[in-house]
Structure formats: C-alpha cells, structure tokens
Design a protein around this motif. Structure first.
Motif, short mmCIF file in Angstrom:
data_model
loop_
_atom_site.label_atom_id
_atom_site.label_comp_id
_atom_site.label_asym_id
_atom_site.label_seq_id
_atom_site.Cartn_x
_atom_site.Cartn_y
_atom_site.Cartn_z
N PRO A 197 0.80 -1.22 0.00
CA PRO A 197 0.00 0.00 0.00
C PRO A 197 0.84 1.28 0.00
O PRO A 197 1.93 1.32 0.58
CB PRO A 197 -0.80 -0.10 1.31
CG PRO A 197 -0.59 -1.49 1.82
CD PRO A 197 0.73 -1.93 1.27
N MET A 198 0.30 2.30 -0.62
CA MET A 198 0.92 3.63 -0.59
C MET A 198 0.98 4.18 0.84
O MET A 198 1.88 4.95 1.19
CB MET A 198 0.09 4.57 -1.48
CG MET A 198 0.63 5.98 -1.64
SD MET A 198 -0.69 7.16 -2.08
CE MET A 198 -1.34 7.55 -0.45
N ASP A 199 0.02 3.79 1.68
CA ASP A 199 -0.08 4.35 3.03
C ASP A 199 1.14 4.06 3.90
O ASP A 199 1.34 4.71 4.93
CB ASP A 199 -1.34 3.84 3.74
CG ASP A 199 -2.57 4.67 3.40
OD1 ASP A 199 -2.43 5.63 2.62
OD2 ASP A 199 -3.66 4.35 3.90
N GLY A 200 1.95 3.08 3.51
CA GLY A 200 3.18 2.82 4.25
C GLY A 200 4.15 3.98 4.20
O GLY A 200 5.13 4.00 4.96
N PHE A 201 3.88 4.95 3.32
CA PHE A 201 4.78 6.09 3.17
C PHE A 201 4.24 7.36 3.83
O PHE A 201 4.71 8.45 3.53
CB PHE A 201 5.09 6.30 1.68
CG PHE A 201 6.00 5.22 1.16
CD1 PHE A 201 7.37 5.36 1.21
CD2 PHE A 201 5.47 4.02 0.69
CE1 PHE A 201 8.20 4.35 0.77
CE2 PHE A 201 6.29 3.00 0.25
CZ PHE A 201 7.67 3.16 0.29
N HIS A 202 3.26 7.21 4.74
CA HIS A 202 2.88 8.32 5.60
C HIS A 202 4.12 8.82 6.35
O HIS A 202 4.91 8.02 6.87
CB HIS A 202 1.89 7.84 6.68
CG HIS A 202 0.45 7.97 6.30
ND1 HIS A 202 -0.20 9.17 6.25
CD2 HIS A 202 -0.47 7.03 5.97
CE1 HIS A 202 -1.47 8.98 5.92
NE2 HIS A 202 -1.66 7.69 5.73
N LEU A 203 4.31 10.13 6.42
CA LEU A 203 5.35 10.65 7.29
C LEU A 203 4.98 10.39 8.75
O LEU A 203 3.79 10.35 9.10
CB LEU A 203 5.52 12.16 7.07
CG LEU A 203 6.00 12.60 5.68
CD1 LEU A 203 6.12 14.11 5.63
CD2 LEU A 203 7.31 11.93 5.30
N ALA A 204 5.98 10.21 9.59
CA ALA A 204 5.73 9.95 11.01
C ALA A 204 5.03 11.15 11.64
O ALA A 204 5.21 12.30 11.22
CB ALA A 204 7.05 9.68 11.72
N ALA A 211 8.79 -3.80 2.31
CA ALA A 211 8.05 -2.55 2.17
C ALA A 211 7.40 -2.17 3.50
O ALA A 211 7.11 -3.03 4.33
CB ALA A 211 6.96 -2.72 1.10
N PRO A 212 7.16 -0.88 3.70
CA PRO A 212 6.50 -0.45 4.94
C PRO A 212 4.99 -0.64 4.88
O PRO A 212 4.40 -0.72 3.80
CB PRO A 212 6.85 1.04 5.01
CG PRO A 212 6.95 1.45 3.57
CD PRO A 212 7.52 0.26 2.84
N ALA A 255 3.46 4.40 10.32
CA ALA A 255 3.95 3.38 9.40
C ALA A 255 5.08 2.60 10.06
O ALA A 255 5.85 3.15 10.85
CB ALA A 255 4.46 4.03 8.11
N LEU A 256 5.16 1.31 9.73
CA LEU A 256 6.22 0.45 10.25
C LEU A 256 7.07 -0.03 9.09
O LEU A 256 6.57 -0.62 8.13
CB LEU A 256 5.63 -0.74 10.99
CG LEU A 256 4.85 -0.45 12.28
CD1 LEU A 256 4.36 -1.74 12.91
CD2 LEU A 256 5.72 0.33 13.27
N ALA A 257 8.37 0.22 9.18
CA ALA A 257 9.29 -0.19 8.11
C ALA A 257 9.44 -1.70 8.07
O ALA A 257 9.33 -2.38 9.10
CB ALA A 257 10.65 0.46 8.34
N GLY A 258 9.68 -2.22 6.88
CA GLY A 258 10.00 -3.64 6.73
C GLY A 258 8.89 -4.59 7.09
O GLY A 258 9.13 -5.75 7.42
N ALA A 259 7.63 -4.13 7.02
CA ALA A 259 6.50 -4.95 7.48
C ALA A 259 5.97 -5.91 6.43
O ALA A 259 5.29 -6.88 6.74
CB ALA A 259 5.37 -4.05 7.96
#
Length: 212
Positions: free
Chosen positions: A59-66, A108-109, A118-122
């Motif tokens: 998903p694109m949502d993995g690239f939400h800024l923290a 991918a996050p 978002a969580l990296a490497g999920a």
C-alpha cells in the motif's frame, strides 16, 4: 450499476485486468486509486485473496510521514494530504519492485491505523510473486514526485463509490480509531473532502473504473 462479483467479492472487470497482467508474464504492478473511504484497501485484499500465491499488496499508506515529522512541519492537521507522504520514497520502491532480481526479497513499509504510524520492513515481497497490488489516494497525481508513479504501474483502476456512503465510511472509521462523532465529521469535511476532490480530478488518467 454494480459490476458482477466473483466468489471472492472481486468485481469481474478488476479480476480480468489482473489476469491479463499475469498472462503478460514477468513482474507486473497493478494500482487501485480512489478518494478516502472508497474501499481501495478492501478491494485490494479481496483481489489478493483471489490470487493468493500470485500477488502481494504494497500500500501507498506505508509512506505516511511519522507523526513527529508532521508536527515538525506543521502538517499534522492535514495528515493524508499529498505533502504528508514520502512520495519520492514510494516511487523509489515501485522502481525497485519493477526490477527486482530473482532471489531477492524486498521489504516494504505498512501503515497501522491503531498506531497511526507506518512500520518499516513490514511487508516481504518475494521476487517470485508476479503481481504487486498497490493501492492509495495519489497514484495518478501529476504534481511533484507523485508524477512518476503512474508510469511505474502497468495498469490502474479508479475505485468509484457513492459519495454519501464514502463519507459515512470515513466518519465511522475516524470514530473507530478514537475521534468523537463531531471531530470525525469535522475531519471528513475539512481534511478528507479537499483531498477527495483532488483525487477525483485524476480519474481520467486511470486505465479503467471499478464501481462498487
């Protein structure tokens, strides 16, 4: 008119487009785009369930800024707008997935709504999986780094849904994750809907429309 559904509740035109990509061979990327609350994630999950060994969702949502970064930038009150994502990072991941070498795993996050982070490497993407399904709001946006995304996708479906139902879904979602009914309605009106209008303007760039 609603499209005919398969036993997996995937509209037949969407499943047909996915099969066409698989028949083309190699790694293929299929995008699902639409405004907030249109059901992109649900459709992506249903399609992946229909093609369990041949597809993976990124998903694109993995690239939400923290959230901390959004606070620093003064954008926390607009979370979900185009400039609250790492759009260049998303495009870079799509490029990597298009040219993924045999034997390599790409991580991918993923975005977790309960954490609102978002969580990296999920998400592990194996090189042997032929179809990557990616879904999000801004796959067809032309501005900034978003402008590179459409060309990295082999096909993009625009998810079309009744706007009243879509807004109801959004309000329910916001309440489910802790907002009051008043705060949820305010967020839908002043954050989600401006984004929705921006996304709806990109509809003409989609390869096909999925009506749900």
């Amino acid at each position: 008119m609603q499209a005919p559904a398969t036993p997996h509740a995937v509209p037949a035109p969407l499943l047909a487009r996915a099969h066409a990509l698989l028949q083309a061979g190699g790694r293929r990327l299929l995008g699902l785009v639409g405004p907030p609350g249109s059901g992109k994630s649900t459709l992506a999950q249903a399609l992946q369930a229909a093609l369990p060994t041949q597809s993976v969702i990124v998903p694109m949502d993995g690239f939400h800024l923290a959230n901390a970064e959004l606070q620093r930038l003064g954008r926390a009150g607009r979370k979900g707008a185009p400039d609250t994502f790492d759009s260049a990072g998303y495009a870079a991941l799509l490029r990597r997935l298009r040219s993924q070498p045999a034997g390599e795993t790409v991580y991918a996050p993923a975005y977790h709504r309960d954490l609102e982070e978002a969580l990296a490497g999920a998400i592990a993407v194996d090189a042997a999986v032929p179809l990557v399904i990616t879904e999000g709001n801004y796959l067809l946006l032309a501005e900034g780094a978003w402008g590179a995304v459409a060309a990295l996708l082999d096909d993009v479906g625009y998810v079309d849904v009744d706007p009243t139902l879509r807004r109801q879904r959004l309000a329910q979602r916001h309440q489910q994750f802790g907002r009051s009914a008043e705060a949820a309605a305010d967020w839908v009106a002043h954050t989600d809907e401006p984004n929705a209008r921006l996304i709806e303007a990109t509809r003409g760039r989609a390869g096909f429309v999925v009506r749900v």
